[in-house]
Design a protein around this motif. Structure first.
Motif, short mmCIF file in Angstrom:
data_model
loop_
_atom_site.label_atom_id
_atom_site.label_comp_id
_atom_site.label_asym_id
_atom_site.label_seq_id
_atom_site.Cartn_x
_atom_site.Cartn_y
_atom_site.Cartn_z
N ILE A 164 -20.68 52.51 99.28
CA ILE A 164 -20.23 51.89 100.52
C ILE A 164 -21.44 51.69 101.42
N CYS A 165 -21.67 50.44 101.81
CA CYS A 165 -22.84 50.16 102.65
C CYS A 165 -22.60 50.72 104.04
N LEU A 166 -23.55 51.56 104.46
CA LEU A 166 -23.45 52.13 105.81
C LEU A 166 -24.59 51.60 106.68
N ALA B 33 -25.03 46.36 110.05
CA ALA B 33 -24.06 45.25 110.09
C ALA B 33 -22.71 45.70 109.52
N CYS B 34 -22.74 46.43 108.45
CA CYS B 34 -21.48 46.90 107.85
C CYS B 34 -20.83 47.94 108.75
N TYR B 35 -21.66 48.78 109.33
CA TYR B 35 -21.11 49.84 110.18
C TYR B 35 -20.35 49.26 111.37
N ARG C 13 -27.72 52.29 101.93
CA ARG C 13 -28.27 51.48 103.01
C ARG C 13 -28.01 50.01 102.73
N CYS C 14 -28.35 49.18 103.68
CA CYS C 14 -28.10 47.73 103.60
C CYS C 14 -28.29 47.17 102.19
N LEU C 15 -27.25 46.51 101.71
CA LEU C 15 -27.29 45.94 100.36
C LEU C 15 -27.76 44.49 100.39
N GLY C 16 -28.17 44.03 101.54
CA GLY C 16 -28.71 42.67 101.66
C GLY C 16 -27.65 41.58 101.68
N ALA C 17 -26.45 41.92 102.03
CA ALA C 17 -25.38 40.92 102.10
C ALA C 17 -24.63 41.07 103.42
N CYS C 18 -25.40 41.19 104.50
CA CYS C 18 -24.81 41.51 105.80
C CYS C 18 -23.76 40.50 106.26
N SER C 19 -23.92 39.22 105.83
CA SER C 19 -22.94 38.22 106.27
C SER C 19 -21.56 38.51 105.67
S1 FES Z 1 -25.69 46.27 106.45
FE1 FES Z 1 -24.36 46.23 104.77
S2 FES Z 1 -25.08 44.62 103.58
FE2 FES Z 1 -26.48 44.71 105.22
#
Ligand code: FES
Length: 164
Positions: free
Chosen positions: A85-87, A90-92, A126-132
């Motif tokens: 789970i991306c934390l 942006a996801c948070y 951490r960020c998976l690079g798909a923030c949109s």
């Molecule tokens: S913060 Fe979740 S994909 Fe960038």
């Protein structure tokens, strides 16, 4: 890797011992042996750490020290399906914490813990690079889920349980 039978276990120990005999005299041996052990067994159980300590003739506390210092070492088994789970930020802000809570509830485990059937484990990443596409969940290495809502969590889990 979480359900290793006894016979397999013995084979893995034999392989590990052979490796230890080969590299015993080399510098940095402890880290290399722990890497090999994790590669073979999937994780470094207490029993396995004790075995490494005994074979190398170093104190168990030294093995513990190395294992806890480097975050690529893991002391708990991982599930067959690793739910990441991306934390990231942006996801948070788009509710990743609620997604995480729902996964914890549905699977009955905490972060970095496998379910009792060994099928799943939960991991914060951490960020998976798909923030949109936030909030984002990745199952295994390839199954990507974007804009996940808490109500979709049980459907995602069911997919991997083979239920419809
Ligand atoms: S913060 Fe979740 S994909 Fe960038």
């Amino acid at each position: 890797m979480s359900h290793v039978g006894c016979e397999d276990h013995e084979k893995l120990y034999t392989q590990l011992n052979e490796y230890i005999d080969q590299v015993k005299e080399e510098p940095g041996v402890l880290i290399n042996v722990l890497h090999k052990a994790q590669e073979l067994f999937g994780y470094l159980s207490e029993e396995l750490q004790q075995h490494v300590a005994d074979k190398l003739g170093v104190p168990l506390s030294q093995v513990h020290g190395v294992v806890t210092f480097y975050n690529f070492f893991t002391t708990k088994p991982k599930g067959k399906h690793q739910v990441k789970i991306c934390l990231g930020t942006a996801c948070y802000v788009r509710g990743a914490d609620r997604i995480l809570e729902r996964f914890k509830e549905e699977l009955g485990v905490d972060l970095d813990e496998p379910t009792s059937d060994g099928l799943f484990s939960l991991h914060g990443v951490r960020c998976l690079g798909a923030c949109s596409m936030a909030p984002v969940v990745l199952v295994g290495e390839r199954d990507f889920y974007g804009k996940v809502t808490p109500d979709e969590v049980s459907a995602i889990i069911k997919k991997y349980r083979g239920e419809k």
